[in-house]
Design an enzyme around this catalytic site. Structure first.
Site, short mmCIF file in Angstrom:
data_model
loop_
_atom_site.label_atom_id
_atom_site.label_comp_id
_atom_site.label_asym_id
_atom_site.label_seq_id
_atom_site.Cartn_x
_atom_site.Cartn_y
_atom_site.Cartn_z
N GLY A 149 0.83 -1.20 0.00
CA GLY A 149 0.00 0.00 0.00
C GLY A 149 0.86 1.24 0.00
O GLY A 149 2.06 1.20 -0.27
N ALA A 150 0.23 2.35 0.32
CA ALA A 150 0.92 3.63 0.34
C ALA A 150 0.30 4.50 1.41
O ALA A 150 -0.89 4.38 1.72
CB ALA A 150 0.84 4.32 -1.02
N GLY A 151 1.10 5.37 1.98
CA GLY A 151 0.63 6.29 3.01
C GLY A 151 1.16 7.67 2.76
O GLY A 151 1.78 7.96 1.75
N GLY A 152 0.92 8.55 3.73
CA GLY A 152 1.31 9.94 3.57
C GLY A 152 2.81 10.13 3.48
O GLY A 152 3.28 11.13 2.96
N LYS A 184 8.41 0.11 5.20
CA LYS A 184 7.87 1.43 4.88
C LYS A 184 9.01 2.32 4.42
O LYS A 184 10.00 2.49 5.13
CB LYS A 184 7.17 2.04 6.10
CG LYS A 184 6.70 3.48 5.87
CD LYS A 184 5.83 3.98 6.99
CE LYS A 184 4.45 3.37 6.90
NZ LYS A 184 3.51 3.97 7.86
N ASP A 193 -2.07 7.99 14.72
CA ASP A 193 -2.95 7.57 13.62
C ASP A 193 -3.54 6.20 13.94
O ASP A 193 -3.56 5.30 13.10
CB ASP A 193 -2.19 7.54 12.30
CG ASP A 193 -3.14 7.55 11.09
OD1 ASP A 193 -4.32 7.90 11.26
OD2 ASP A 193 -2.70 7.20 9.99
#
Length: 799
Positions: free
Chosen positions: A23-26, A44, A138
């Site tokens: 996936g991807a995050g900020g 990550k 988060d």
């Protein structure tokens, strides 16, 4: 879910072999990787522009050191890291398990005892995280994995270090509005461990009810609910209220710490003396346990069957509630329609499944192009193989009462304009991205621009990707042949045709709002900065500081209209020359509190006035002088900007807007007189009402309401299966809109009859866009859709 690697992804990171994308995050991409011994890890990585920031590297290095000290049973342990690499990375133990979000979405709300079991494990994880000097910041259902022996909290490795708040970055967005604490929403730089406890309470609401405690139509509305209205605890068992309400105290000092929570929960969980009271099988429903076991053994998750009023796809990734009172949608076919096999030299084309007024239009799996489609010549040869479209209404639709979902309207409507055909030789296509797609697509000439971390330019005719930016783009504007975008601290421009870099500059803070018009780019940055830039070369024209910081979102940023920049600063609305920054006038609009705790929204109209919504007030100010023409007061706040329609009131001219409670107002543009107001049945969003062809269209909750612009008389109402997302689009006698039920709807604008609908794999994002007979839409299934505005996925039409 693991996605395949792209040609741009690394094959090795440190000592690990990269297997796929998680996936991807900020802050960057997340990969599944394998060590030399075969151990799987989640890695990550950090975005390039953050890696180039030396202050961020210092912070990241210290937080990696702190994360290594987190050794609790209910966390995913840090395995390795290299904060000094060209692309810094952090590897944690890979946990093959479904997230709490997946379990609730697929299996329904958890029993009360299972919620307590979950709370105890997460509280212990927070105790370990806080003990290492970190705040998660988060904590949400997707960041909690559930395995047989308890939950595992992930994504704490790049949290905010509480032992040295000087290193907290102001230009890195952390947190999810639906689950964040009030103090984090106000100032994310000063949160403590108590913020995580509030997020835990919010997450437990989702686990117990199936919906988050704060669920506005967009982040601005969600934060408004968080700060002003309190949580939605509908469906929460009474026995869990004391636990959750203690976690969700508005004042941080009133919340229990993680150790207190564990002590409070222990008697409920372990008083029976049962040997298995600490395992999932003791508390979770059998179906949820099966989901956990299947993921551990590498089996894909089984999607639940969808019932008429059920939860099958009513819960999107955001955890929104399934529709309760909406009429049942016609069920999709049990399997994708069979498409006759074309000759060996002819590519398959999508078959038209469902015709006008039929059931959901579906893009059959293998027959739908992912990315570029076949050539027009091949389409002609293959079109004869497509089965004829169905013409009858879906059997599960019953005739609604007058004016609802396509029944005879209460008031006859004028005939619509003749439809405009799609370009000759064009056929529907979809393009699947490797990451999430968000926002509204932009169409300019023969390209459609979509944001999926980067900006992707797709060919309107074929769906082929012309180019994509090398940088992440959180904000984007397309104007005058240029793409203007920002990855946060960097502002850059590219040639809109070829994607070539034109210029890039560093800003002093994170850009949260960006607009471009008449050769000027206007940005708003966190901390109260507003800047104007020369669009062609990137020189800074002027800058002001001290602008409002209560609402740092694209909708609330400084506005740019026809050479005037509007800035909310020091409780005044200031009109500045867009090129020089010189102040033309200012008006005492008030601060956030006097504006009802919502952003100021405005629309500059061609009649020489700017119409401003400020809390419960609507004002008409002269663009040239700031003189107040009139002032209107409503009983509820406005979240959306006014909509101006030229012409006299007798022909539908005026100012239209809807308040937060869903009441639609028609104001006379000359004196602000309240011509009419109509209350709808659900709350409005931040999107403006739409006025076209003498009709006022407003999406409110699950309903799309259409009113006569002159009299306010209701014309018709359409009830969707989920909340309406974004603003509808009207063109050529049709109205298009998306819903949280994963459907894109197209109705006849004159009577509200269903023309066609498309079932996607996720919630529609932003608003659809219609151009030259083609409707473009984005979905959370990572796809961009281009459809025939009249027929949906009809057969190709060629000359």
């Amino acid at each position: 879910m693991v996605d395949q690697l792209t040609q741009h992804d690394p094959r090795r990171i440190g000592p690990f072999e990269v297997l796929g994308r998680l996936g991807a995050g900020g802050m960057g991409l997340v990969y599944l990787a394998r060590s030399a011994s075969g151990r799987r890890v989640a890695i990550k990585t950090v975005r390039t522009e953050l890696a180039e920031d030396q202050l961020f590297r210092v912070r990241f290095t210290r937080e990696v050191e702190a994360a290594r000290a987190v050794s609790g049973f209910y966390t995913a342990a840090v395995v390795d890291a290299d904060p000094r690499a060209a692309v810094p990375w952090l590897a944690t133990a890979y946990v093959p398990a479904p997230s709490l979000e997946e379990i609730v979405n697929e299996c329904g709300p958890m029993p009360a005892q299972a919620v307590r079991w979950l709370a105890a494990g997460v509280a212990e994880a927070l105790q370990s995280i806080h003990g290492a000097g970190l705040v998660h910041r988060d904590l949400k259902p997707s960041n909690v994995l559930v395995v047989e022996d308890g939950p595992r909290v992930i994504d704490f490795g790049i949290a905010s270090g509480v032992s040295n708040t000087r290193l907290t970055m102001t230009n890195v967005a952390v947190g999810t509005p639906a689950y964040m604490s009030p103090e984090q929403a106000k100032d994310s730089r000063s949160v403590t461990g108590a913020s995580d406890v509030f997020s835990l309470g919010s997450m437990l609401v989702f686990a117990a009810t199936g919906h988050p405690p704060f669920h506005g139509a967009n982040p601005v509305e969600t934060v408004f609910m968080l700060l002003r209205e309190g949580p939605d605890l509908e469906g929460l068992p009474d026995e869990l209220r004391p636990l959750i309400e203690s976690c969700m105290q508005m004042e941080a000092t009133g919340r229990p710490n993680p150790a207190d929570l564990q002590a409070q929960l222990a008697p409920h969980l372990f008083g029976s003396g049962s040997d298995d009271s600490g395992t999932a099988s003791a508390w979770l429903p059998e179906r949820a346990v099966g989901l956990i076991e299947g993921r551990r053994n590498g089996r894909p998750a089984v999607k639940p069957a969808t019932t008429a009023g059920g939860r099958g796809h009513g819960h999107g990734p955001s955890g929104a509630r399934a529709p309760v009172h909406a009429p049942p949608l016609p069920p999709p076919p049990a399997h994708d329609p069979v498409v006759p096999a074309p000759p060996a030299h002819v590519p398959a084309v999508p078959a038209p499944v469902g015709a006008p007024d039929g059931g959901p239009v579906r893009l059959p799996g293998a027959a739908v192009p992912i990315g570029p489609g076949p050539r027009v010549a091949d389409m002609r040869a293959a079109a004869v193989a497509a089965p004829p479209p169905e013409s009858a209404l879906a059997a599960s639709w019953s005739r609604p009462r007058p004016g609802v979902n396509g029944a005879d309207p209460a008031v006859p409507a004028p005939a619509p304009a003749p439809p405009e055909a799609s370009p000759a030789g064009w056929r529907p296509w979809r393009f699947r991205m490797s990451n999430d797609v968000w926002g509204t697509p932009r169409v300019a000439e023969d390209l459609v621009y979509v944001t999926s971390f980067e900006v992707h330019a797709l060919d309107v005719a074929t769906g082929r990707r012309r180019f994509k930016t090398r940088d992440v783009a959180w904000s984007m504007a397309v104007a005058d042949g240029r793409i203007h975008a920002s990855d946060g601290p960097t502002l850059f421009a590219l040639d809109a045709r070829e994607g070539a870099d034109l210029w890039r500059v560093q800003t002093d803070a994170w850009v949260y709002s960006l607009q471009a018009d008449r050769g000027t780019v206007l940005t708003a940055t966190r901390g109260g900065g507003v800047q104007a830039w020369e669009a062609s070369a990137g020189q800074k024209l002027w800058e002001v500081t001290g602008a409002q910081t209560d609402f740092e979102s694209p909708e609330a940023g400084a506005a740019l209209h026809d050479g005037t920049a509007y800035v909310w600063q020091d409780a005044r609305l200031r009109a500045l020359d867009a090129r020089t920054g010189d102040e033309r006038w200012s008006y005492p609009i008030g601060d956030a509190a006097s504006c009802g705790g919502v952003p100021v929204r405005l629309t500059q109209a061609p009649d020489g006035y700017v119409y401003v919504a400020a809390g419960t007030r609507v004002l008409a100010l002269e663009v040239a002088s700031g003189h107040v023409r009139w002032h209107f007061e409503a009983p509820a706040v406005f979240l959306a900007p006014p909509t101006f329609v030229p012409g006299p009131a007798v022909t539908g001219g005026g100012v239209y807007l809807a308040d937060y409670l869903g009441t639609v107002y028609a104001l006379d543009a000359t004196d602000g007189r309240d011509r009419w107001r109509i209350a709808t049945e659900a709350r409005s969003s931040t999107d403006p009402v739409l006025v076209a062809a003498g009709h006022v269209h407003v999406g409110s909750g699950k309903g799309l309401y259409t009113l006569d612009a002159v009299t306010g008389t209701p014309k018709w109402r359409f009830q969707a299966g989920g909340d309406i997302v974004g603003a509808p689009a009207v063109a050529e006698g049709r109205i298009h809109f998306g819903s949280s039920d994963h459907l894109l709807y197209t109705l006849k604008a004159d009577d509200g009859r269903l023309r066609w609908k498309l079932a996607t794999g996720g919630e529609i994002t932003g608003s659809p866009v219609v151009r030259d007979g083609i409707v473009y839409a984005c979905s959370k299934d990572r796809c961009v859709y281009a459809l025939d505005a009249e027929k949906g996925t009809g057969t190709a039409r060629t000359t």
